[in-house]
Design a protein around this motif. Structure first.
Motif, mmCIF file in Angstrom:
data_model
loop_
_atom_site.group_PDB
_atom_site.id
_atom_site.type_symbol
_atom_site.label_atom_id
_atom_site.label_comp_id
_atom_site.label_asym_id
_atom_site.label_seq_id
_atom_site.Cartn_x
_atom_site.Cartn_y
_atom_site.Cartn_z
ATOM 1 N N ASP A 105 15.845 34.517 24.757
ATOM 2 C CA ASP A 105 15.358 35.213 26.087
ATOM 3 C C ASP A 105 16.227 35.874 26.748
ATOM 4 N N ALA A 106 17.404 35.357 26.974
ATOM 5 C CA ALA A 106 18.506 35.998 27.750
ATOM 6 C C ALA A 106 19.774 35.650 27.511
ATOM 7 N N ASN A 107 20.749 36.613 27.847
ATOM 8 C CA ASN A 107 22.362 36.395 27.505
ATOM 9 C C ASN A 107 23.063 36.545 28.800
ATOM 10 N N ILE A 108 23.997 35.460 29.001
ATOM 11 C CA ILE A 108 25.059 35.707 29.934
ATOM 12 C C ILE A 108 26.326 36.019 29.372
ATOM 13 N N PHE A 109 26.731 36.712 29.863
ATOM 14 C CA PHE A 109 28.189 37.544 29.610
ATOM 15 C C PHE A 109 29.367 37.017 30.572
ATOM 16 N N ILE A 110 30.440 36.728 30.168
ATOM 17 C CA ILE A 110 31.280 36.426 31.351
ATOM 18 C C ILE A 110 32.174 37.433 31.912
ATOM 19 N N ALA A 111 31.914 38.686 31.408
ATOM 20 C CA ALA A 111 32.444 39.833 32.043
ATOM 21 C C ALA A 111 31.630 40.759 31.519
ATOM 22 N N ASP A 112 31.524 41.954 32.562
ATOM 23 C CA ASP A 112 30.812 43.080 32.217
ATOM 24 C C ASP A 112 31.042 43.992 31.234
ATOM 25 N N HIS A 113 32.543 43.957 30.741
ATOM 26 C CA HIS A 113 33.063 44.867 29.845
ATOM 27 C C HIS A 113 32.635 44.409 28.563
ATOM 28 N N ILE A 114 32.513 42.918 28.343
ATOM 29 C CA ILE A 114 32.295 42.232 27.103
ATOM 30 C C ILE A 114 30.745 42.741 26.872
ATOM 31 N N ARG A 115 29.882 42.555 27.915
ATOM 32 C CA ARG A 115 28.489 43.101 27.888
ATOM 33 C C ARG A 115 28.290 44.581 27.192
ATOM 34 N N LYS A 116 28.985 45.414 27.975
ATOM 35 C CA LYS A 116 28.761 46.758 27.614
ATOM 36 C C LYS A 116 29.280 47.044 26.125
ATOM 37 N N THR A 117 30.456 46.395 25.790
ATOM 38 C CA THR A 117 30.856 46.595 24.475
ATOM 39 C C THR A 117 30.211 46.027 23.307
ATOM 40 N N PHE A 120 38.294 37.536 29.980
ATOM 41 C CA PHE A 120 38.166 37.220 31.382
ATOM 42 C C PHE A 120 39.642 37.214 32.138
ATOM 43 N N GLY A 121 40.425 36.147 31.750
ATOM 44 C CA GLY A 121 41.757 36.322 32.349
ATOM 45 C C GLY A 121 42.026 35.217 33.419
ATOM 46 N N SER A 178 43.699 31.941 43.669
ATOM 47 C CA SER A 178 43.367 30.800 44.329
ATOM 48 C C SER A 178 44.398 30.160 45.272
ATOM 49 N N LEU A 179 45.748 30.401 44.668
ATOM 50 C CA LEU A 179 46.960 29.963 45.383
ATOM 51 C C LEU A 179 47.492 30.785 46.368
ATOM 52 N N GLY A 180 46.811 31.823 46.412
ATOM 53 C CA GLY A 180 47.071 32.802 47.507
ATOM 54 C C GLY A 180 48.418 33.852 47.009
ATOM 55 N N THR A 181 48.476 34.021 45.611
ATOM 56 C CA THR A 181 49.570 34.790 45.070
ATOM 57 C C THR A 181 48.762 36.027 44.616
ATOM 58 N N PRO A 182 49.393 37.186 44.917
ATOM 59 C CA PRO A 182 48.623 38.335 44.318
ATOM 60 C C PRO A 182 48.773 38.490 42.998
ATOM 61 N N VAL A 183 48.009 39.433 42.199
ATOM 62 C CA VAL A 183 48.295 39.499 40.737
ATOM 63 C C VAL A 183 48.630 40.982 40.581
ATOM 64 N N VAL A 184 49.518 41.304 39.942
ATOM 65 C CA VAL A 184 49.600 42.742 39.537
ATOM 66 C C VAL A 184 49.254 42.682 37.857
ATOM 67 N N GLY A 185 48.100 43.355 37.842
ATOM 68 C CA GLY A 185 47.439 43.104 36.294
ATOM 69 C C GLY A 185 47.144 44.397 35.493
ATOM 70 N N SER A 186 47.251 44.468 34.314
ATOM 71 C CA SER A 186 46.731 45.934 33.594
ATOM 72 C C SER A 186 45.400 46.140 33.920
ATOM 73 N N ALA A 187 44.909 47.358 33.987
ATOM 74 C CA ALA A 187 43.598 47.721 34.293
ATOM 75 C C ALA A 187 42.968 47.724 33.026
ATOM 76 N N VAL A 188 42.503 46.692 32.369
ATOM 77 C CA VAL A 188 41.762 46.561 31.172
ATOM 78 C C VAL A 188 41.149 45.159 30.972
ATOM 79 N N GLY A 189 39.862 45.175 30.561
ATOM 80 C CA GLY A 189 39.252 44.063 30.177
ATOM 81 C C GLY A 189 38.673 43.426 31.571
ATOM 82 N N GLY A 190 38.714 42.111 31.319
ATOM 83 C CA GLY A 190 38.132 41.224 32.399
ATOM 84 C C GLY A 190 39.391 41.154 33.572
ATOM 85 N N ILE A 191 40.419 41.576 33.367
ATOM 86 C CA ILE A 191 41.417 41.455 34.276
ATOM 87 C C ILE A 191 41.118 42.673 35.663
#
Length: 401
Positions: free
Chosen positions: A181-193, A312-313, A321-334
């Motif tokens: 009846d329904a699907n849950i995806f853990i990220a929108d890019h997975i749903r789209k792909t 997801f990532g 959560s530890l208050g440390t910023p992330v510099v991440g690649s602009a791809v997928g769940g990141i």
């Protein structure tokens, strides 16, 4: 509301099982949930996770089932999970399969109760659940199967049989999501792909994984810039990009990169570090999670340089959560988790020059780095067990009504 959950394993097998456990424990504590029953596989020799408040219905799995082709083991375990789940179907208001094999189990339940299947990676359209070839998104088995086999190291004399098996598995997986009846995806890019290559249920939603961080130590701080990565040392994680970027920091030659994790690329990465960033890279290997958190909590930033579409990532949210910023690649769940220039920084995957520019700005602008960390900590609250469980309850409620 009574929830019947199906999960591939009740044991501590990997991140997917940990995420499902957090969701179920959160649902069990929700004031509108009467009961949560979890039907899941029990692997010998694997410690069962703790599920406070959840009624468990374990299904014993023998080791031989894990040593046969997964197309067969998926079917065998799916039927066994379904056999046990039938005992609880009549009392359930919603039935939720949290993994691939438990989704197949759901297809064996003849019920009018609303059914939900979570998709955590690309398994409905990719027989190896990765959908990535040489760091780029796959175009499907019809176009990329030869390149996929070469990338996986399966292009030997047995490759015709491997191709036939993978095509069969892909046909088996595609379209199964429409049976629910329904699907849950853990990220929108997975749903789209997935939606571009296969039919999905009429009702879909995106609910990210919960991430619970328990930090029991003190941050390890330094008087020089320090960056952290934490992942397997394999090609698609892009650790070489982080090393090259740190080597570009001419104004901050005392900057340090601490690498947690191990894998087949370690030797080549150590050679690269000695060449482009001598004395700046510290390989720690696999260590206790609290040691990772100690370094991460006191770091200038965490670098998440993956070159493929991370489903997801988890590391991103842990750092936030530890208050440390992330510099991440602009791809997928990141890129879904990081709000660029607000809770972290994004850069094009594989671009060590842009990554180096971001790292340099954090070294120079300490107030900006601190503000990113503060906003990241606040943003991480939407990934707590309670928040994610509430999102699941709201979605269940829309189906039940």
């Amino acid at each position: 509301m009574n929830v019947l959950a199906l999960t591939d394993y009740l044991g501590n097998v990997g991140g997917a099982e940990l995420s499902a456990r957090e969701i179920l424990v959160g649902l069990a504590a929700h004031e509108e949930i009467t009961s949560v029953t979890a039907v899941g596989g029990d692997l010998p020799g694997v410690d069962r996770l703790d599920f406070p408040g959840v009624d468990l219905a374990p299904v014993e799995i023998s080791r031989y089932q894990e040593n046969i082709p997964d197309l067969v083991s998926d079917s065998v375990l799916g039927r066994r999970l379904a056999r046990t789940a039938r005992q609880y179907v009549d009392d359930a208001d919603v039935i939720h399969a949290h993994h691939q094999r438990s989704a197949f189990a759901l297809t064996h339940l003849n019920t009018s109760t609303p059914t939900v299947a979570t998709v955590r990676d690309f398994w409905p359209i990719c027989p190896i659940s990765i959908y990535s070839v040489n760091g780029r998104q796959c175009r499907g088995c019809d176009a990329d199967l030869n390149a996929c086999l070469q990338n996986q190291g399966w292009d030997g004399p047995e490759s015709p049989a491997v191709k036939a098996y993978l095509r069969l598995k892909r046909r088996h997986n595609r379209g199964v999501l429409t049976e629910f009846d329904a699907n849950i995806f853990i990220a929108d890019h997975i749903r789209k792909t997935v939606s571009q290559s296969s039919a999905v249920a009429d009702e879909t939603n995106v609910i990210h994984n919960p991430v619970e961080v328990t930090f029991e130590g003190n941050p390890i701080t330094t008087d020089h810039p320090r960056f952290v990565t934490a992942s397997s040392l394999v090609d698609q994680k892009g650790i070489d990009v982080a090393i090259r970027a740190v080597g570009h920091l001419d104004e901050f030659q005392n900057a340090e990169l601490v690498i947690f994790g191990d894998g087949p690329q370690r030797s080549s990465l150590e050679s690269l570090a000695a060449s482009v960033a001598p004395g700046q890279v510290d390989f720690r290997g696999r260590v206790d999670l609290q040691e990772v958190y100690q370094a991460m909590a006191g770091a200038t930033a965490t670098i998440f340089p993956s070159t493929w579409e991370e489903p997801f990532g988890r590391v991103t949210v842990e750092s936030m959560s530890l208050g440390t910023p992330v510099v991440g690649s602009a791809v997928g769940g990141i890129s879904e988790v990081i709000d660029d220039n607000k809770t972290g920084l994004l850069f094009p995957p594989g671009d060590d020059a842009v990554l180096a520019d971001h790292l340099e700005s954090l070294c120079k602008e300490t107030e900006f780095a601190a503000s990113l960390g503060q906003r990241a900590r606040e943003a991480s609250k939407r990934f707590t067990r309670e928040s994610v469980a509430s999102q699941h309850y709201s979605f269940y409620n829309s189906l039940v009504r």
